[in-house]
Design a protein around this motif. Structure first.
Motif, PDB file in Angstrom:
ATOM      1  N   ASP A  98       0.857  -1.192   0.000  1.00  7.09           N
ATOM      2  CA  ASP A  98       0.000   0.000   0.000  1.00  7.09           C
ATOM      3  C   ASP A  98       0.893   1.242   0.000  1.00  7.09           C
ATOM      4  N   ARG A  99       1.507   1.519  -1.148  1.00 10.86           N
ATOM      5  CA  ARG A  99       2.470   2.612  -1.248  1.00 10.86           C
ATOM      6  C   ARG A  99       1.759   3.957  -1.333  1.00 10.86           C
ATOM      7  N   ASP A 100       2.395   4.954  -0.759  1.00 12.83           N
ATOM      8  CA  ASP A 100       1.867   6.312  -0.739  1.00 12.83           C
ATOM      9  C   ASP A 100       2.101   6.956  -2.114  1.00 12.83           C
ATOM     10  N   PRO A 101       1.040   7.278  -2.864  1.00 17.15           N
ATOM     11  CA  PRO A 101       1.243   7.869  -4.199  1.00 17.15           C
ATOM     12  C   PRO A 101       1.813   9.277  -4.153  1.00 17.15           C
ATOM     13  N   ASN A 102       1.767   9.904  -2.982  1.00 22.18           N
ATOM     14  CA  ASN A 102       2.280  11.267  -2.838  1.00 22.18           C
ATOM     15  C   ASN A 102       3.624  11.326  -2.120  1.00 22.18           C
ATOM     16  N   ALA A 103       4.253  10.179  -1.916  1.00 19.74           N
ATOM     17  CA  ALA A 103       5.543  10.155  -1.219  1.00 19.74           C
ATOM     18  C   ALA A 103       6.558  10.991  -1.984  1.00 19.74           C
ATOM     19  N   LEU A 104       7.270  11.836  -1.251  1.00 27.04           N
ATOM     20  CA  LEU A 104       8.212  12.770  -1.863  1.00 27.04           C
ATOM     21  C   LEU A 104       9.458  12.040  -2.360  1.00 27.04           C
ATOM     22  N   HIS A 105       9.925  12.433  -3.550  1.00 30.32           N
ATOM     23  CA  HIS A 105      11.139  11.873  -4.165  1.00 30.32           C
ATOM     24  C   HIS A 105      11.022  10.364  -4.392  1.00 30.32           C
ATOM     25  N   ALA A 106       9.802   9.877  -4.538  1.00 28.70           N
ATOM     26  CA  ALA A 106       9.610   8.441  -4.681  1.00 28.70           C
ATOM     27  C   ALA A 106      10.130   7.940  -6.023  1.00 28.70           C
ATOM     28  N   THR A 107      10.742   6.766  -5.990  1.00 23.63           N
ATOM     29  CA  THR A 107      11.194   6.076  -7.197  1.00 23.63           C
ATOM     30  C   THR A 107      10.286   4.877  -7.422  1.00 23.63           C
ATOM     31  N   PRO A 108       9.686   4.739  -8.595  1.00 19.04           N
ATOM     32  CA  PRO A 108       8.834   3.569  -8.838  1.00 19.04           C
ATOM     33  C   PRO A 108       9.638   2.278  -8.686  1.00 19.04           C
ATOM     34  N   PRO A 109       9.117   1.293  -7.965  1.00 19.14           N
ATOM     35  CA  PRO A 109       9.859   0.034  -7.798  1.00 19.14           C
ATOM     36  C   PRO A 109      10.003  -0.703  -9.128  1.00 19.14           C
ATOM     37  N   ALA A 110      11.100  -1.394  -9.278  1.00 20.17           N
ATOM     38  CA  ALA A 110      11.268  -2.263 -10.437  1.00 20.17           C
ATOM     39  C   ALA A 110      10.252  -3.404 -10.373  1.00 20.17           C
ATOM     40  N   PRO A 111       9.929  -4.013 -11.527  1.00 16.73           N
ATOM     41  CA  PRO A 111       8.929  -5.089 -11.514  1.00 16.73           C
ATOM     42  C   PRO A 111       9.256  -6.230 -10.557  1.00 16.73           C
ATOM     43  N   ASP A 112      10.542  -6.502 -10.348  1.00 15.74           N
ATOM     44  CA  ASP A 112      10.939  -7.604  -9.464  1.00 15.74           C
ATOM     45  C   ASP A 112      11.355  -7.129  -8.079  1.00 15.74           C
ATOM     46  N   ALA A 113      11.043  -5.872  -7.748  1.00 17.17           N
ATOM     47  CA  ALA A 113      11.444  -5.329  -6.448  1.00 17.17           C
ATOM     48  C   ALA A 113      10.689  -6.026  -5.321  1.00 17.17           C
ATOM     49  N   LEU A 114      11.364  -6.138  -4.196  1.00 21.00           N
ATOM     50  CA  LEU A 114      10.781  -6.807  -3.044  1.00 21.00           C
ATOM     51  C   LEU A 114       9.717  -5.948  -2.375  1.00 21.00           C
ATOM     52  N   ASP A 115       8.662  -6.604  -1.907  1.00 21.17           N
ATOM     53  CA  ASP A 115       7.702  -5.986  -0.995  1.00 21.17           C
ATOM     54  C   ASP A 115       7.258  -7.075  -0.017  1.00 21.17           C
ATOM     55  N   LEU A 116       6.314  -6.754   0.849  1.00 19.06           N
ATOM     56  CA  LEU A 116       5.926  -7.726   1.866  1.00 19.06           C
ATOM     57  C   LEU A 116       5.435  -9.029   1.255  1.00 19.06           C
ATOM     58  N   ARG A 117       4.712  -8.922   0.141  1.00 16.27           N
ATOM     59  CA  ARG A 117       4.112 -10.121  -0.440  1.00 16.27           C
ATOM     60  C   ARG A 117       5.159 -11.049  -1.041  1.00 16.27           C
ATOM     61  N   ASN A 118       6.042 -10.504  -1.896  1.00 19.50           N
ATOM     62  CA  ASN A 118       6.983 -11.432  -2.512  1.00 19.50           C
ATOM     63  C   ASN A 118       8.136 -11.801  -1.576  1.00 19.50           C
TER      64      ASN A 118
END
Length: 350
Positions: A188-208
Motif C-alpha cells: 500500500d504505497r503512498d502515491p504522494n511520497a516525496l522523491h519516490a522512485t517507482p519500484p522495479a517489476p521484481d522489487a521486493l515488498d511484503l508479499r513477494n
C-alpha cells in the motif's frame, strides 16, 4: 575454514597456541574488516561491475531519504535457507549473513554503501567509492572522506560517511536496517511520497518477500491490511512519511541517539496510535532550541505557523551546528520544506 585458522600450523607444533588463542583468532576473523573492494562483497557477477547477481534482490522504500538529489538503487541478500523473523513487526530480526547495498549516483556512480550481519550477530558498515571510469569501487577509510570531488553532485562535492556516521543513524533504531521494514515495503504505497522512485517489476515488498521465503511470521493482520501511515489527509500522510524516513531513525522515542522526546518514527502494530504519539510529541511542545529573533516561546511544531516552528526552521538551515538532519546532506530539501510548510500552515488547526 577461517583464513587465519587455515594458516596455523597443524600437528604438535600447533599446541603452543592453545584453545584460548584459537578462540581469539576465530573472533578476530569474525570481526574482520569488510572486503577491500565492492566486487568482493558479492554484489555483482564475477568479473562484472554492472551485472548484479540474481540472488541479490532490488528493493525500493516507499519513503525516500533525501541525499542532495542523489539517485539510488538498493539490493538485499538473505542466505539460502534463512529468513527474516517478522514476528515483531516493528523490529524485524535479520539472520546472520544478511547483506544490503545502496548505490548513490549523481549522473554517474559515486559510492555504494554496504551493511552486513556477521555470524556473531553484529553489523558491519562500509562505503565503497567508485573510480572515475566506473570500473571498480574501493572501500573508503573508516574515518570517511569529507569533501570528496564528485562531478554532477551539487557543488561538485560529496561527503563519504565514516563508520561512526553510519552507526549514528542506523544503530539508534530498533533494527539497524532502515529501508527494509513493514512500512517501507508495504504494497500500500503512498502515491504522494516525496522523491519516490517507482519500484522495479521484481522489487521486493511484503508479499513477494514471504513468497520466496525470505520473510516469516508477519502478523496476519498486516497481510489482510497492508501497513500505512494513519493520516487525516494525503498531504499529512506524505509529510509524516517524509519525517519518518529522514528523521525517524534518530527521533524514534528510544532516547538514542537524539536525547529528546520528539518521536518521528512510525510503527505498524497500531498505526492510529503511532500517529497520535508522533503528533503529540510535536504539536506545541517546547523546544530547547530557540531560533534567533523569535519573540514567542520556541515550540517544535506550531499549528498554522511554520515560521515559528523549530522543526521547520532547522530543516531550512545548513549551518553545521543547527541543520536537521545533521548528517548526509549539504543542501536544503526545498520540496520537503514546501510539503511540511503546506501541511503545518493549512491542515493543522491553530
Amino acid at each position: 575454514m577461517n583464513t587465519c585458522l587455515a594458516l596455523l600450523p597443524n600437528g604438535p607444533s600447533a599446541r603452543p597456541f592453545g584453545i584460548a588463542v584459537l578462540a581469539l583468532l576465530a573472533a578476530a576473523a569474525v570481526h574482520a574488516a569488510p572486503p577491500a573492494t565492492l566486487a568482493e562483497t558479492g554484489l555483482y557477477e564475477p568479473g562484472s561491475s554492472t551485472q548484479v547477481r540474481a540472488v541479490n534482490r532490488p528493493f525500493t522504500p516507499q519513503y525516500a531519504l533525501w541525499s542532495d538529489g542523489a539517485e539510488k538503487r538498493r539490493w538485499l541478500y538473505i542466505p539460502a535457507g534463512r529468513s527474516i523473523d517478522a514476528s515483531r513487526p516493528d523490529a524485524w530480526q535479520f539472520p546472520p549473513g544478511t547483506k544490503l547495498w545502496k548505490e548513490f549516483s549523481h549522473g554517474q556512480r559515486v559510492e555504494t554503501r554496504y551493511l552486513e550481519r556477521g555470524a556473531d550477530g553484529r553489523w558491519s558498515y562500509a562505503t565503497y567509492v567508485w573510480s572515475a571510469d566506473g570500473r571498480q569501487a574501493l572501500r573508503a577509510p573508516a574515518a570517511g572522506l569529507p569533501d570528496l570531488p564528485a562531478a554532477g553532485a551539487p557543488g561538485g562535492r560529496v561527503d563519504i560517511p565514516s563508520q561512526d556516521d553510519c552507526r549514528a543513524c542506523h544503530e539508534g533504531s530498533a533494527v539497524p536496517v532502515l529501508g527494509v521494514s513493514a512500512l517501507q515495503l508495504s504494497p500500500d504505497r503512498d502515491p504522494n511520497a516525496l522523491h519516490a522512485t517507482p519500484p522495479a517489476p521484481d522489487a521486493l515488498d511484503l508479499r513477494n518477500l514471504q513468497a520466496i521465503g525470505w520473510l516469516r511470521h508477519l502478523p496476519p493482520a498486516l497481510n489482510a491490511q497492508p501497513p500505512r501511515i494513519s493520516a487525516a489527509s494525503p498531504t499529512e500522510r506524505a509529510a509524516l512519511g517524509y519525517l519518518h524516513a529522514n528523521c525517524g531513525h534518530c527521533h524514534n522515542g528510544n532516547g538514542s541517539p537524539a536525547p529528546v522526546r520528539l518521536r518521528l518514527a512510525h510503527t505498524v502494530a497500531d498505526a492510529a496510535a503511532s500517529t497520535r504519539e508522533v503528533l503529540q510529541s510535536m504539536l506545541d511542545k517546547p523546544s530547547r532550541y530557540r531560533p534567533a529573533g523569535l519573540m514567542s516561546p520556541a515550540v517544535v511544531l506550531s499549528p498554522g505557523r511554520p515560521d515559528t516552528s523549530v522543526l521547520s526552521q532547522r530543516m531550512h538551515t545548513r549551518q553545521p551546528q543547527l541543520q536537521m538532519p545533521p548528517l548526509g546532506t549539504r543542501q536544503v530539501d526545498a520540496e520537503a520544506l514546501a510539503l511540511i510548510d503546506r501541511w503545518v500552515r493549512h491542515e493543522l488547526s491553530p
